[in-house]
Design a protein around this motif. Structure first.
Motif, PDB file in Angstrom:
ATOM      1  N   THR A   1      13.820  40.712 -35.153  1.00  0.00           N
ATOM      2  CA  THR A   1      14.987  40.778 -34.261  1.00  0.00           C
ATOM      3  C   THR A   1      16.185  41.407 -34.970  1.00  0.00           C
ATOM      4  O   THR A   1      16.932  42.173 -34.365  1.00  0.00           O
ATOM      5  N   GLU A   2      16.337  41.124 -36.242  1.00  0.00           N
ATOM      6  CA  GLU A   2      17.465  41.677 -36.995  1.00  0.00           C
ATOM      7  C   GLU A   2      17.331  43.197 -37.151  1.00  0.00           C
ATOM      8  O   GLU A   2      18.318  43.924 -37.134  1.00  0.00           O
ATOM      9  N   LEU A   3      16.097  43.690 -37.299  1.00  0.00           N
ATOM     10  CA  LEU A   3      15.882  45.134 -37.368  1.00  0.00           C
ATOM     11  C   LEU A   3      16.324  45.786 -36.057  1.00  0.00           C
ATOM     12  O   LEU A   3      17.007  46.811 -36.075  1.00  0.00           O
TER      13      LEU A   3
ATOM     14  N   HIS B   1      14.026  40.260 -43.681  1.00  0.00           N
ATOM     15  CA  HIS B   1      14.728  40.455 -42.408  1.00  0.00           C
ATOM     16  C   HIS B   1      13.756  40.197 -41.260  1.00  0.00           C
ATOM     17  O   HIS B   1      12.660  40.758 -41.246  1.00  0.00           O
ATOM     18  N   PRO B   2      14.150  39.390 -40.306  1.00  0.00           N
ATOM     19  CA  PRO B   2      13.283  39.184 -39.138  1.00  0.00           C
ATOM     20  C   PRO B   2      13.274  40.432 -38.242  1.00  0.00           C
ATOM     21  O   PRO B   2      14.177  41.268 -38.298  1.00  0.00           O
TER      22      PRO B   2
ATOM     23  N   TRP C   1      14.775  46.442 -46.178  1.00  0.00           N
ATOM     24  CA  TRP C   1      14.321  46.581 -44.792  1.00  0.00           C
ATOM     25  C   TRP C   1      12.896  47.116 -44.702  1.00  0.00           C
ATOM     26  O   TRP C   1      12.289  47.125 -43.626  1.00  0.00           O
TER      27      TRP C   1
ATOM     28  N   GLU D   1      18.512  44.680 -33.955  1.00  0.00           N
ATOM     29  CA  GLU D   1      19.979  44.629 -33.942  1.00  0.00           C
ATOM     30  C   GLU D   1      20.560  45.739 -34.808  1.00  0.00           C
ATOM     31  O   GLU D   1      21.513  46.417 -34.414  1.00  0.00           O
ATOM     32  N   GLN D   2      19.988  45.938 -35.984  1.00  0.00           N
ATOM     33  CA  GLN D   2      20.451  46.978 -36.909  1.00  0.00           C
ATOM     34  C   GLN D   2      20.304  48.364 -36.283  1.00  0.00           C
ATOM     35  O   GLN D   2      21.117  49.247 -36.520  1.00  0.00           O
TER      36      GLN D   2
ATOM     37  N   VAL E   1       9.959  45.047 -42.875  1.00  0.00           N
ATOM     38  CA  VAL E   1      10.067  44.895 -41.422  1.00  0.00           C
ATOM     39  C   VAL E   1       9.957  46.252 -40.722  1.00  0.00           C
ATOM     40  O   VAL E   1       9.442  46.340 -39.604  1.00  0.00           O
TER      41      VAL E   1
ATOM     42  N   ALA F   1      17.643  42.811 -28.898  1.00  0.00           N
ATOM     43  CA  ALA F   1      16.831  42.146 -29.910  1.00  0.00           C
ATOM     44  C   ALA F   1      16.167  40.860 -29.436  1.00  0.00           C
ATOM     45  O   ALA F   1      15.612  40.133 -30.246  1.00  0.00           O
ATOM     46  N   ASP F   2      16.203  40.604 -28.142  1.00  0.00           N
ATOM     47  CA  ASP F   2      15.502  39.414 -27.664  1.00  0.00           C
ATOM     48  C   ASP F   2      14.011  39.740 -27.564  1.00  0.00           C
ATOM     49  O   ASP F   2      13.610  40.907 -27.535  1.00  0.00           O
TER      50      ASP F   2
END
Length: 78
Positions: free
Chosen positions: A9-11, A6-7, A64, A13-14, A67, A19-20
């Motif tokens: 940014t995705e963490l 997981h990148p 996860w 978002e989660q 990350v 997430a930018d």
């Protein structure tokens, strides 16, 4: 079984956070350095759901975990 990667940014978002790249950098700058005595999931800036997600990700060595470890390391720098 191979865990998906997981990148960062995705963490975010989660976790329901912006997430930018600029928002992630600002979040880390605002909350670092996190004391080594405080487990990541117990940091005062998480809400209950975020804390639970982070704890479970590490406790269960979920996909996860890598990350989340990256986030932990980023917040410990200071």
């Amino acid at each position: 079984m191979e865990h998906p990667v997981h990148p960062f940014t995705e963490l975010f978002e989660q976790l329901g956070l912006p997430a930018d790249e600029a928002s992630i950098k600002a979040f880390i700058e605002r909350h670092a350095p996190l004391s080594r005595e405080i487990p990541l999931h117990q940091a005062p800036f998480w809400n209950e759901a975020q804390s639970e997600f982070l704890h479970e990700a590490l406790d269960e060595d979920a996909d996860w975990a890598e990350v989340v470890d990256h986030l932990d390391a980023s917040l410990r720098k200071g």
